[in-house]
Structures are given as structure tokens and as C-alpha cells.
Design an enzyme around this catalytic site. Structure first.
Site, short mmCIF file in Angstrom:
data_model
loop_
_atom_site.label_atom_id
_atom_site.label_comp_id
_atom_site.label_asym_id
_atom_site.label_seq_id
_atom_site.Cartn_x
_atom_site.Cartn_y
_atom_site.Cartn_z
CG ASP A 1 0.50 -1.28 7.92
OD1 ASP A 1 1.34 -2.16 8.12
OD2 ASP A 1 0.76 -0.06 7.96
CG HIS B 1 -0.03 4.47 4.63
ND1 HIS B 1 -0.79 3.76 5.53
CD2 HIS B 1 -0.89 5.40 4.10
CE1 HIS B 1 -2.03 4.24 5.56
NE2 HIS B 1 -2.10 5.23 4.69
CG HIS C 1 -4.23 0.30 6.75
ND1 HIS C 1 -4.25 0.91 7.99
CD2 HIS C 1 -3.02 0.62 6.19
CE1 HIS C 1 -3.11 1.57 8.16
NE2 HIS C 1 -2.35 1.41 7.09
CG ASP D 1 4.67 3.28 7.49
OD1 ASP D 1 3.81 3.65 6.67
OD2 ASP D 1 4.41 2.50 8.43
CG HIS D 2 4.13 -0.03 4.54
ND1 HIS D 2 4.08 -1.37 4.87
CD2 HIS D 2 3.65 0.64 5.62
CE1 HIS D 2 3.60 -1.50 6.11
NE2 HIS D 2 3.33 -0.29 6.57
CG HIS E 1 3.79 -1.50 11.56
ND1 HIS E 1 4.55 -0.36 11.72
CD2 HIS E 1 3.04 -1.30 10.45
CE1 HIS E 1 4.27 0.49 10.74
NE2 HIS E 1 3.37 -0.06 9.95
CG HIS F 1 -0.39 0.07 2.54
ND1 HIS F 1 0.38 -0.94 3.07
CD2 HIS F 1 -0.44 1.03 3.51
CE1 HIS F 1 0.76 -0.62 4.30
NE2 HIS F 1 0.30 0.59 4.58
#
Length: 256
Positions: free
Chosen positions: A130, A57, A113, A59-60, A168, A55
Site C-alpha cells: 500500500d 494491516h 503508509h 487486510d494484508h 488494492h 505490512h
């Protein structure tokens, strides 16, 4: 699948970049930061051959550009213009063959999400990003409780022994909440002891399994009487269907 292993690379605060590797090459999943990946690949003398994104985001996907500056490799990801680095966009039911390894990964669209979240599964492994966490699920940033319920229900149809690699290290805090929902769940108590010991030793609590999630994750146990009763107490009203139960416990978890 025995010709390679999956290694957890820590990134940012609590992200994992799951790295499939053999003696020569590697594929990385959701590189939120390029630096730990580059360091590991250089230290191990590995060649990057592909990137998988679940996805959009940061942080990915934040490490995509740094990796692509060094290795010109395909990037498999969802149909979402917010990930500009994706070279092969994947729909539900499509499959991608990992270069060098030859392993085929199936793709599932699992919104909740985010609206365009996907998962990769194959060889007894699920990379769930996530959406599904050990003993938890992602916040509903763009999706609805109905979408999250349907996505989790699809994932629970995978074989029980499927290894779940999520994005995570949230397991201990997720278990703390799950035990508030189901204080009499003995499997949760055992899992909490195991997870705390792993974290004390600096080890990942992951991967989980589909069977473990069925036994411990309140967001997939929304038909269990104890979960329904706890959600209804939080909502202060009767809850007649699984989607309403999930919505209530997601709201409860947000405030927990």
C-alpha cells in the site's frame, strides 16, 4: 521467470492477493483473507510454499493464520511485532529465495503508509503493498511526507519496465484525482479510458509499470511544474520543495 505466472485473487472489498504459481505450487502476497486463496489452491490442485507480507494491516495479513493451519510454510515479512506469523523477518537489502521456484526477491524498506512497510522486488516484478498504487500512494497512517517521498523516489529508480503489483484496485478513483491535479496530462486521459474499460469487463487494472507511474502518478511527479502549481493552489501558498508538494497533494487527496 517464464516458468510461472502471477494471478490476481480478489479478497475483501478491493484487495488483491497476488499469487505466483506454476503447475504445482504457489506463493501468495498479502493474503488479507484465507478463503479465496484456499478455494483457488484447492481448485487448481496447488501446494502453498510461502507467504509474503508487506505490512501489518489486517487486510494484508488477516489470512495468514488460516493458510498456516493448512500449510506449514515460511512467512517472509518486515520486522514488526504486529505480524506474529512472520517466520523470516526481512531488512532493507536482504533477499529471500522463494521455495520451489528458486527465485530471489530483494527487499526494500519503504516507510510512509506504515513505519515498517517493505516491498519485494525481483524478476521484473515489484510487490509494493500500500505504498505505491497505480496513479496514487497510500495514506500516511504512521509515516511522514518525507518518508513517503523518499520511499517513492527509491521505487522510481527501478527499471521502467518493472511490473508494479499493488495491494488494492484503486486505479480509476486515483486517476480521477490525478486528472484534477494535472488536467492537461494526455497520458492520464488515455489511461483513464483503458482502466474504465478494464473495470467494466471485470478485469484488474494491474499490474502497472514504473514507466506508467512516472508519467501519471502525481505523488511521484512532485517536481513537475503543473503538479507544483496545482499543489500550491490547494495549499494557498508557494511550495518550495518536493516533500511539501507531496504533503499538499496527499492532504488534497484525503479530502477529494
Amino acid at each position: 521467470m517464464s516458468n510461472y505466472e502471477v494471478v490476481a485473487l480478489r479478497a475483501l472489498t478491493d484487495n488483491y492477493v497476488w499469487t505466483l504459481r506454476d503447475a504445482h505450487c504457489a506463493v501468495v502476497v498479502d493474503p488479507g483473507d484465507s478463503r479465496p486463496v484456499i478455494d483457488y489452491l484447492q481448485r487448481e490442485k496447488l501446494e502453498l510454499v510461502a507467504v509474503l507480507n508487506t505490512h501489518h494491516h489486517v487486510d494484508h495479513v488477516g489470512g495468514n493464520a488460516g493458510l498456516l493451519a493448512r500449510w506449514k510454510v515460511p512467512v517472509f515479512g518486515p520486522y514488526d511485532e504486529r505480524i506474529g506469523d512472520v517466520t523470516q523477518r526481512m531488512r532493507d537489502g536482504t533477499r529471500c529465495k522463494l521455495p520451489h521456484f528458486g527465485t530471489e526477491m530483494g527487499v526494500m524498506e519503504i516507510p510512509g503508509h506504515t513505519r515498517s512497510h517493505i516491498a519485494f522486488y525481483g524478476g521484473g516484478m515489484l510487490f509494493s503493498g500500500d505504498t505505491l498504487f497505480a496513479a496514487g500512494c497510500g495514506r500516511l497512517f504512521e509515516g511522514t511526507p518525507r518518508q513517503m517521498h523518499d520511499s517513492l523516489s527509491r521505487l522510481m529508480q527501478l527499471p521502467d519496465e518493472t511490473l508494479v503489483y499493488c495491494g488494492h484496485e484503486y486505479t480509476v478513483s486515483n486517476i480521477r484525482f490525478a486528472r484534477a491535479v494535472e488536467p492537461d496530462n494526455a497520458t492520464l486521459r488515455e489511461l483513464e479510458i483503458k482502466a474504465k474499460k478494464q473495470r467494466d469487463q471485470g478485469l484488474p487494472t494491474l499490474p502497472s509499470t514504473i514507466a506508467q507511474e512516472k508519467a501519471t502518478n502525481p505523488f511521484v511527479r512532485v517536481r513537475e511544474p503543473a503538479v507544483i502549481d496545482a499543489a500550491a493552489r490547494f495549499a494557498n501558498r508557494p511550495l518550495a520543495d518536493p516533500v511539501s508538494v507531496l504533503a499538499a497533494i496527499r492532504e488534497w487527496k484525503n479530502a477529494f
